[in-house]
Design a protein around this motif. Structure first.
Motif, PDB file in Angstrom:
ATOM      1  N   TRP A  96       1.210  -0.995  -0.133  1.00 31.18           N
ATOM      2  CA  TRP A  96      -0.066   0.281   0.325  1.00 31.18           C
ATOM      3  C   TRP A  96       0.865   0.881   0.037  1.00 31.18           C
ATOM      4  O   TRP A  96       1.833   0.659   0.530  1.00 31.18           O
ATOM      5  CB  TRP A  96      -1.177  -0.188   0.993  1.00 31.18           C
ATOM      6  CG  TRP A  96       0.170   0.025   2.118  1.00 31.18           C
ATOM      7  CD1 TRP A  96       0.092  -0.511   3.780  1.00 31.18           C
ATOM      8  CD2 TRP A  96      -0.062   1.186   3.084  1.00 31.18           C
ATOM      9  NE1 TRP A  96       0.615  -0.428   4.220  1.00 31.18           N
ATOM     10  CE2 TRP A  96       0.744   1.233   4.418  1.00 31.18           C
ATOM     11  CE3 TRP A  96      -0.420   1.887   3.226  1.00 31.18           C
ATOM     12  CZ2 TRP A  96       1.369   1.696   5.714  1.00 31.18           C
ATOM     13  CZ3 TRP A  96      -0.049   3.751   4.097  1.00 31.18           C
ATOM     14  CH2 TRP A  96       0.925   3.244   5.041  1.00 31.18           C
ATOM     15  N   VAL A  99      -1.020   8.534  -1.947  1.00 31.96           N
ATOM     16  CA  VAL A  99      -0.833   8.500  -3.186  1.00 31.96           C
ATOM     17  C   VAL A  99      -1.410  10.018  -2.808  1.00 31.96           C
ATOM     18  O   VAL A  99      -2.325  11.124  -2.720  1.00 31.96           O
ATOM     19  CB  VAL A  99      -2.093   8.325  -4.529  1.00 31.96           C
ATOM     20  CG1 VAL A  99      -2.148   9.193  -5.601  1.00 31.96           C
ATOM     21  CG2 VAL A  99      -1.349   6.927  -4.869  1.00 31.96           C
ATOM     22  N   GLN A 108      -5.329   9.195  -1.834  1.00 33.27           N
ATOM     23  CA  GLN A 108      -5.798   8.286  -1.672  1.00 33.27           C
ATOM     24  C   GLN A 108      -5.186   7.390  -1.072  1.00 33.27           C
ATOM     25  O   GLN A 108      -3.828   7.473  -1.169  1.00 33.27           O
ATOM     26  CB  GLN A 108      -6.280   7.820  -2.739  1.00 33.27           C
ATOM     27  CG  GLN A 108      -6.841   8.847  -3.613  1.00 33.27           C
ATOM     28  CD  GLN A 108      -7.497   8.609  -5.147  1.00 33.27           C
ATOM     29  OE1 GLN A 108      -6.170   8.342  -5.847  1.00 33.27           O
ATOM     30  NE2 GLN A 108      -8.814   8.937  -6.428  1.00 33.27           N
ATOM     31  N   GLN A 110      -3.650   3.947  -1.407  1.00 31.93           N
ATOM     32  CA  GLN A 110      -3.418   2.707  -2.826  1.00 31.93           C
ATOM     33  C   GLN A 110      -2.929   1.359  -2.806  1.00 31.93           C
ATOM     34  O   GLN A 110      -1.702   1.042  -1.680  1.00 31.93           O
ATOM     35  CB  GLN A 110      -2.665   3.099  -3.991  1.00 31.93           C
ATOM     36  CG  GLN A 110      -1.988   2.635  -4.947  1.00 31.93           C
ATOM     37  CD  GLN A 110      -1.579   3.564  -6.174  1.00 31.93           C
ATOM     38  OE1 GLN A 110      -1.511   4.391  -6.635  1.00 31.93           O
ATOM     39  NE2 GLN A 110       0.052   3.225  -5.717  1.00 31.93           N
ATOM     40  N   LYS A 112      -1.906  -3.133  -3.512  1.00 30.09           N
ATOM     41  CA  LYS A 112      -2.554  -3.967  -4.341  1.00 30.09           C
ATOM     42  C   LYS A 112      -2.341  -5.136  -3.534  1.00 30.09           C
ATOM     43  O   LYS A 112      -1.257  -5.269  -3.328  1.00 30.09           O
ATOM     44  CB  LYS A 112      -1.420  -4.379  -6.300  1.00 30.09           C
ATOM     45  CG  LYS A 112      -0.045  -4.218  -6.105  1.00 30.09           C
ATOM     46  CD  LYS A 112       0.111  -3.834  -6.947  1.00 30.09           C
ATOM     47  CE  LYS A 112       2.303  -3.697  -7.023  1.00 30.09           C
ATOM     48  NZ  LYS A 112       2.708  -3.775  -7.870  1.00 30.09           N
ATOM     49  N   TYR A 127      -6.476  -1.453  -6.939  1.00 34.05           N
ATOM     50  CA  TYR A 127      -7.139  -0.104  -6.275  1.00 34.05           C
ATOM     51  C   TYR A 127      -6.945   1.175  -5.397  1.00 34.05           C
ATOM     52  O   TYR A 127      -5.830   1.019  -5.117  1.00 34.05           O
ATOM     53  CB  TYR A 127      -8.063  -1.013  -5.803  1.00 34.05           C
ATOM     54  CG  TYR A 127      -8.361  -2.560  -5.336  1.00 34.05           C
ATOM     55  CD1 TYR A 127      -9.781  -2.702  -6.594  1.00 34.05           C
ATOM     56  CD2 TYR A 127      -8.085  -4.053  -5.948  1.00 34.05           C
ATOM     57  CE1 TYR A 127     -10.102  -3.637  -7.165  1.00 34.05           C
ATOM     58  CE2 TYR A 127      -8.374  -4.799  -5.995  1.00 34.05           C
ATOM     59  CZ  TYR A 127      -9.313  -4.740  -6.980  1.00 34.05           C
ATOM     60  OH  TYR A 127      -9.779  -6.115  -7.499  1.00 34.05           O
ATOM     61  N   ARG A 128      -7.461   1.620  -5.801  1.00 27.62           N
ATOM     62  CA  ARG A 128      -7.691   3.457  -4.759  1.00 27.62           C
ATOM     63  C   ARG A 128      -8.894   4.093  -4.145  1.00 27.62           C
ATOM     64  O   ARG A 128      -9.888   3.581  -5.020  1.00 27.62           O
ATOM     65  CB  ARG A 128      -7.154   4.474  -5.858  1.00 27.62           C
ATOM     66  CG  ARG A 128      -5.747   4.153  -6.719  1.00 27.62           C
ATOM     67  CD  ARG A 128      -5.743   5.621  -7.284  1.00 27.62           C
ATOM     68  NE  ARG A 128      -4.300   5.685  -7.443  1.00 27.62           N
ATOM     69  CZ  ARG A 128      -2.753   6.370  -8.125  1.00 27.62           C
ATOM     70  NH1 ARG A 128      -4.634   7.993  -8.237  1.00 27.62           N
ATOM     71  NH2 ARG A 128      -2.069   7.120  -7.897  1.00 27.62           N
ATOM     72  N   SER A 143     -15.207   4.443  -2.268  1.00 26.51           N
ATOM     73  CA  SER A 143     -14.301   4.522  -3.597  1.00 26.51           C
ATOM     74  C   SER A 143     -15.716   4.919  -4.385  1.00 26.51           C
ATOM     75  O   SER A 143     -17.042   4.724  -4.349  1.00 26.51           O
ATOM     76  CB  SER A 143     -14.344   2.787  -3.945  1.00 26.51           C
ATOM     77  OG  SER A 143     -15.235   2.252  -3.723  1.00 26.51           O
TER      78      SER A 143
END
Length: 161
Positions: A96, A99, A108, A110, A112, A127-128, A143
């Protein structure tokens, strides 16, 4: 020789400063660090009942009361879903970051998915989530998605454990 050394130091300083994160992002990373409980998942800007698969993983109901852990010193984490008749329980690992916003946007989260050996298992896809609020005790993320062409906001409310 002295000019070359000075030029080298200047270039290195610029490179290092451009790679560092801002004070705001560092503060947010520190606040994320630790264990959180996902207390509630709900939908805004929509009417009716929804049933959705979140993060291409499990139904929204499975995420309620899931435990999330963020480690800020190596940017890894996990969330744990309880096993039930509706939910495939277990740990999901992720990498993670925070951002920084671009002109008038929110920061945000972020992430994966990775495996337990920290290898990417998402093919680079991630994903954000917008950081709506973040404090030492609570966090709200959201989101924006589209349902039948209409915008819907999924809201995630966390409390610190």
């Amino acid at each position: 020789m002295m000019k070359r050394s000075l030029l080298f130091l200047t270039v290195m300083g610029l490179l290092l400063s451009s790679c560092s994160i801002s004070k705001s992002a560092r503060t947010q990373r520190n606040l994320f660090s630790g264990t959180w409980n996902l207390d509630n998942v709900y939908y805004e800007n929509a009417s009716g009942n929804f049933k959705s698969t979140i993060f291409n993983d499990a139904e929204d109901i499975c995420f309620e009361d899931s435990e999330w852990f963020f480690r800020d010193n190596n940017s890894t984490g996990r969330y744990t879903i309880a096993q039930s008749s509706l939910c495939q329980g277990g740990d999901r690992f992720f990498r993670w970051s925070v951002v920084e916003p671009e002109q008038n946007y929110q920061s945000q989260l972020q992430f994966k998915f990775i495996d337990d050996k920290r290898k990417d298992i998402s093919g680079g896809y991630g994903y954000r989530l917008n950081i709506v609020s973040l404090s030492e005790q609570s966090m709200t993320l959201n989101s924006n998605v589209s349902v039948d062409g209409q915008p819907v906001t999924i809201v995630y409310e966390f409390s610190k454990k």
